[in-house]
Design an enzyme around this catalytic site. Structure first.
Site, short mmCIF file in Angstrom:
data_model
loop_
_atom_site.label_atom_id
_atom_site.label_comp_id
_atom_site.label_asym_id
_atom_site.label_seq_id
_atom_site.Cartn_x
_atom_site.Cartn_y
_atom_site.Cartn_z
CE LYS A 1 24.86 19.95 -54.97
NZ LYS A 1 24.97 21.21 -53.72
CG ASN B 1 18.30 25.80 -58.33
OD1 ASN B 1 19.95 26.26 -57.54
ND2 ASN B 1 19.27 26.25 -59.32
CG HIS C 1 18.94 30.62 -51.82
ND1 HIS C 1 19.58 30.53 -52.51
CD2 HIS C 1 18.97 29.84 -50.81
CE1 HIS C 1 19.80 29.62 -52.52
NE2 HIS C 1 20.30 29.63 -51.42
CE LYS D 1 25.44 26.17 -58.37
NZ LYS D 1 23.71 26.33 -58.29
CD GLU E 1 19.28 21.73 -49.39
OE1 GLU E 1 19.32 21.33 -50.64
OE2 GLU E 1 19.33 22.96 -48.89
NE ARG F 1 46.07 35.66 -61.41
CZ ARG F 1 46.68 36.17 -61.50
NH1 ARG F 1 48.27 35.47 -61.05
NH2 ARG F 1 47.30 37.97 -61.24
CG HIS G 1 19.87 26.69 -46.43
ND1 HIS G 1 19.24 27.38 -47.50
CD2 HIS G 1 20.25 24.99 -47.27
CE1 HIS G 1 19.99 26.36 -49.04
NE2 HIS G 1 19.90 25.28 -48.68
NE ARG H 1 25.36 22.69 -59.69
CZ ARG H 1 26.73 22.82 -59.87
NH1 ARG H 1 27.67 22.75 -59.70
NH2 ARG H 1 26.17 22.67 -58.01
CG HIS I 1 17.31 25.85 -52.47
ND1 HIS I 1 16.70 24.66 -52.54
CD2 HIS I 1 19.14 26.16 -52.27
CE1 HIS I 1 17.56 24.08 -51.46
NE2 HIS I 1 18.65 24.78 -51.50
CD GLU J 1 22.87 26.35 -61.09
OE1 GLU J 1 22.96 26.17 -60.56
OE2 GLU J 1 21.31 27.27 -61.53
#
Ligand code: GLY
Length: 343
Positions: free
Chosen positions: A215, A233, A240, A131, A173, A109, A250, A229, A236, A225
């Site tokens: 960032k 994207n 993606h 993330k 990016e 955990r 990517h 935020r 993206h 998000e």
């Protein structure tokens, strides 16, 4: 000289060590209670870094960012008898930071973790923001969590072994950040070249720091998000969708996604600088216009996490340096996408 900057996120703080040396990791974590996670490429290029540290070496590549690898890492952590007082440090590119951050979040955990990013992409993007997740088939980052690393260590000398394709990949990016938030940086990119950045390490280090902080501040303002935020994207959503479909790097996928998003922006926001963006992407060796199967891309795109019941939150540009989130009805988005691919 090494500088430290701390960014406070809602549940944790992250220390950023800029102009640092990866060889001084033992000033940050205890050697006997730390596991380093890396891939075969990084391990082969930087063996001295790993010395007698407990190390897990993974196969490189996005295709290994999956549950099987997570299980393999967990088995090795158990072999090391790692308990909740241990650290996990990911040393590598975006696949390593994603896997490491994810496992650090779920093993027992949650263990403390940090990153030493070794690619431009990881330095300016993947290692930042908390993330971390894995792919499920063609669905990128479908499973994961948001949990901040305790530290990020920036050592630009690690980039010496970075292949040309990865330099190009990471620049996508950087262009994205400039497009959504930083018009002066966009100009700096227009005035420079990748060759020039590689030659001038001080400029490169400043550019990486500028992107890392850009960032981080966006994430700090909206860690989970809800609004701001989402701007990260840009490029993206389609990116993606085509990345795993065509096994694209990517940055290439995002670059194609940004090009399409610029054209969509023209219709929605009156954006008029598509050519400027395309020219910068070209300049840094990134693909812009590509032929792809619109139906297959759509089938993946419509499962994007940014979808609501009947619309997609798409990131568009108002102008270079300013972006917005637009909710586009799914039917309209689908027909625009098909139109774009088959004019
Ligand atoms: N780790 C990447 C992000 O949080 O955006």
């Amino acid at each position: 000289m090494r500088t430290k900057q701390t960014i406070d996120f809602s549940t944790a703080s992250c220390d950023y060590y800029f102009n640092a040396s990866a060889r001084r990791l033992d000033e940050l974590v205890p050697r006997d209670r730390t596991v380093l996670v890396t891939d075969e490429h990084i391990f082969a290029h930087h063996q001295a870094l790993f010395g007698d540290w407990n190390t897990i070496v993974l196969k490189p590549g996005e295709e290994h960012k999956n549950q099987d690898t997570v299980n393999a890492i967990i088995s090795q952590l158990l072999e090391f008898e790692a308990d909740r007082s241990w650290w996990i440090v990911g040393i590598g590119g975006g696949v390593i930071t994603d896997l490491t951050g994810y496992v650090a979040g779920i093993y027992m955990r949650g263990l403390k973790f940090g990153f030493i990013p070794t690619s431009i992409l990881a330095m300016v993007d993947a290692s930042i923001g908390g993330k971390n997740g894995i792919d499920v088939g063609v669905y990128k980052n479908m499973v994961g969590l948001i949990r901040q690393p305790a530290f990020l260590l920036y050592d630009v000398d690690l980039l010496d072994s970075l292949p040309e394709t990865e330099w190009v990949n990471g620049m996508a990016e950087v262009v994205k950040h400039a497009c959504i938030k930083d018009a002066p940086m966009f100009k700096l990119l227009e005035e420079n070249t990748l060759k020039g950045l590689k030659r001038d390490k001080a400029l490169l280090a400043r550019l990486i720091k500028r992107n890392a902080l850009l960032k981080s501040k966006v994430v700090q303002a909206d860690e989970f998000e809800k609004g701001e935020r989402k701007l990260l994207n840009f490029g993206h959503t389609l990116g993606h969708a085509i990345e795993n479909l065509y096994e694209l790097p990517h940055g290439h996928a995002v670059s194609i996604g940004m090009t399409v998003a610029c054209h969509l922006s023209e219709g929605f926001t009156g954006f008029s600088q598509t050519q400027r963006v395309v020219d910068v992407l070209d300049k840094y060796g990134l693909p812009t216009y590509a032929v792809f199967d619109a139906q297959k891309a759509w089938d993946i795109l419509k499962m994007d996490k940014k979808r609501t019941a009947s619309a997609m939150n798409y990131i568009l540009l108002d102008r270079v340096g300013r972006a917005e989130v637009r909710s586009i009805p799914l039917e309209e988005l689908q027909s625009l996408l098909f139109e774009f691919v088959t004019p």
